[in-house]
Motif scaffolding. Sequence first.
Motif, PDB file in Angstrom:
ATOM      1  N   GLU A  69       0.830  -1.199   0.000  1.00 42.74           N
ATOM      2  CA  GLU A  69       0.000   0.000   0.000  1.00 42.74           C
ATOM      3  C   GLU A  69       0.865   1.251   0.000  1.00 42.74           C
ATOM      4  O   GLU A  69       2.038   1.192   0.327  1.00 42.74           O
ATOM      5  N   MET A  70       0.246   2.368  -0.387  1.00 45.59           N
ATOM      6  CA  MET A  70       0.973   3.637  -0.330  1.00 45.59           C
ATOM      7  C   MET A  70       1.290   3.942   1.128  1.00 45.59           C
ATOM      8  O   MET A  70       0.639   3.424   2.041  1.00 45.59           O
ATOM      9  N   ARG A  71       2.266   4.771   1.335  1.00 46.70           N
ATOM     10  CA  ARG A  71       2.712   5.120   2.683  1.00 46.70           C
ATOM     11  C   ARG A  71       2.853   6.629   2.810  1.00 46.70           C
ATOM     12  O   ARG A  71       3.154   7.324   1.836  1.00 46.70           O
ATOM     13  N   ALA A  85      -3.186   6.395   5.285  1.00 47.66           N
ATOM     14  CA  ALA A  85      -2.300   7.345   4.606  1.00 47.66           C
ATOM     15  C   ALA A  85      -3.113   8.374   3.826  1.00 47.66           C
ATOM     16  O   ALA A  85      -2.796   9.557   3.840  1.00 47.66           O
ATOM     17  N   ALA A  86      -4.168   7.912   3.168  1.00 41.56           N
ATOM     18  CA  ALA A  86      -5.032   8.833   2.418  1.00 41.56           C
ATOM     19  C   ALA A  86      -5.657   9.868   3.350  1.00 41.56           C
ATOM     20  O   ALA A  86      -5.717  11.060   3.034  1.00 41.56           O
ATOM     21  N   VAL A  87      -6.098   9.419   4.511  1.00 42.58           N
ATOM     22  CA  VAL A  87      -6.695  10.347   5.488  1.00 42.58           C
ATOM     23  C   VAL A  87      -5.627  11.300   6.026  1.00 42.58           C
ATOM     24  O   VAL A  87      -5.889  12.494   6.193  1.00 42.58           O
ATOM     25  N   ALA A  88      -4.413  10.797   6.264  1.00 45.60           N
ATOM     26  CA  ALA A  88      -3.323  11.672   6.736  1.00 45.60           C
ATOM     27  C   ALA A  88      -3.024  12.755   5.710  1.00 45.60           C
ATOM     28  O   ALA A  88      -2.817  13.916   6.070  1.00 45.60           O
ATOM     29  N   LEU A  89      -3.020  12.401   4.428  1.00 49.69           N
ATOM     30  CA  LEU A  89      -2.797  13.412   3.383  1.00 49.69           C
ATOM     31  C   LEU A  89      -3.966  14.383   3.313  1.00 49.69           C
ATOM     32  O   LEU A  89      -3.768  15.581   3.101  1.00 49.69           O
ATOM     33  N   ALA A  90      -5.181  13.882   3.493  1.00 52.40           N
ATOM     34  CA  ALA A  90      -6.369  14.744   3.445  1.00 52.40           C
ATOM     35  C   ALA A  90      -6.321  15.816   4.533  1.00 52.40           C
ATOM     36  O   ALA A  90      -6.847  16.914   4.345  1.00 52.40           O
ATOM     37  N   ARG A  91      -5.669  15.535   5.647  1.00 53.07           N
ATOM     38  CA  ARG A  91      -5.535  16.533   6.718  1.00 53.07           C
ATOM     39  C   ARG A  91      -4.742  17.749   6.251  1.00 53.07           C
ATOM     40  O   ARG A  91      -4.897  18.838   6.788  1.00 53.07           O
ATOM     41  N   GLU A  92      -3.892  17.546   5.261  1.00 54.12           N
ATOM     42  CA  GLU A  92      -3.005  18.601   4.779  1.00 54.12           C
ATOM     43  C   GLU A  92      -3.616  19.463   3.680  1.00 54.12           C
ATOM     44  O   GLU A  92      -3.054  20.489   3.324  1.00 54.12           O
ATOM     45  N   ILE A  93      -4.747  19.034   3.116  1.00 58.44           N
ATOM     46  CA  ILE A  93      -5.334  19.712   1.960  1.00 58.44           C
ATOM     47  C   ILE A  93      -6.734  20.191   2.352  1.00 58.44           C
ATOM     48  O   ILE A  93      -7.613  19.375   2.632  1.00 58.44           O
ATOM     49  N   TRP A  94      -6.967  21.471   2.345  1.00 59.55           N
ATOM     50  CA  TRP A  94      -8.224  22.020   2.863  1.00 59.55           C
ATOM     51  C   TRP A  94      -9.441  21.414   2.186  1.00 59.55           C
ATOM     52  O   TRP A  94     -10.427  21.116   2.851  1.00 59.55           O
ATOM     53  N   TYR A 116      -9.903   0.450   0.194  1.00 60.68           N
ATOM     54  CA  TYR A 116      -8.519   0.650  -0.233  1.00 60.68           C
ATOM     55  C   TYR A 116      -7.875  -0.695  -0.565  1.00 60.68           C
ATOM     56  O   TYR A 116      -7.221  -0.834  -1.598  1.00 60.68           O
ATOM     57  N   ARG A 117      -8.034  -1.680   0.326  1.00 61.55           N
ATOM     58  CA  ARG A 117      -7.448  -3.006   0.068  1.00 61.55           C
ATOM     59  C   ARG A 117      -7.995  -3.616  -1.215  1.00 61.55           C
ATOM     60  O   ARG A 117      -7.263  -4.260  -1.964  1.00 61.55           O
ATOM     61  N   TRP A 118      -9.282  -3.401  -1.483  1.00 57.91           N
ATOM     62  CA  TRP A 118      -9.893  -3.933  -2.692  1.00 57.91           C
ATOM     63  C   TRP A 118      -9.239  -3.309  -3.927  1.00 57.91           C
ATOM     64  O   TRP A 118      -8.861  -4.005  -4.859  1.00 57.91           O
ATOM     65  N   VAL A 119      -9.104  -1.989  -3.929  1.00 60.87           N
ATOM     66  CA  VAL A 119      -8.479  -1.291  -5.060  1.00 60.87           C
ATOM     67  C   VAL A 119      -7.012  -1.695  -5.174  1.00 60.87           C
ATOM     68  O   VAL A 119      -6.526  -2.011  -6.272  1.00 60.87           O
ATOM     69  N   ALA A 120      -6.283  -1.697  -4.068  1.00 56.04           N
ATOM     70  CA  ALA A 120      -4.855  -2.034  -4.086  1.00 56.04           C
ATOM     71  C   ALA A 120      -4.634  -3.453  -4.601  1.00 56.04           C
ATOM     72  O   ALA A 120      -3.662  -3.713  -5.317  1.00 56.04           O
TER      73      ALA A 120
END
Length: 140
Positions: A69-71, A85-94, A116-120
């Motif tokens: 998975e992405m990290r 990780a997606a949620v952590a990045l979302a915290r950074e983008i308004w 996410y696991r399904w897509v990955a």
Amino acid sequence: MISLASEFTDGKGRHARGWFFFDAECRFCTRIARWAAPILARRGIGAAPLQDARVGALLGLSREELMREMRVLTADGQHYGGANAAVALAREIWWARPLVWLAQVPGVMGTLRRGYRWVAGRRSCAAEKGNACGLRRSHT
């Protein structure tokens, strides 16, 4: 500011506030990374391939674990993978913060992780030969 000078810099002497690591052998992942990299760069977050040998050493993960998975590695040293990780990045983008709020609703984070696991597990990889990047599809 995250100081990874001896471990991971962008080569220009600047240090990122955090890092987004993606599978560079996956066309789908690379397309997303190319789209996201400028957005993240404006926020001081670097993007780099999971395949870089320094990433495994930095995160303390085997290649098999790393490639699942992405990290994301944040400035305070927190490490996230997959949907987290997606949620952590979302915290950074308004404009992505609604994902953070949604993830706080009971049951939603579990659904995001399963999605996410399904897509990955089904991503299209350049190295794919009937299998997701040579990894067994053991995701549930």
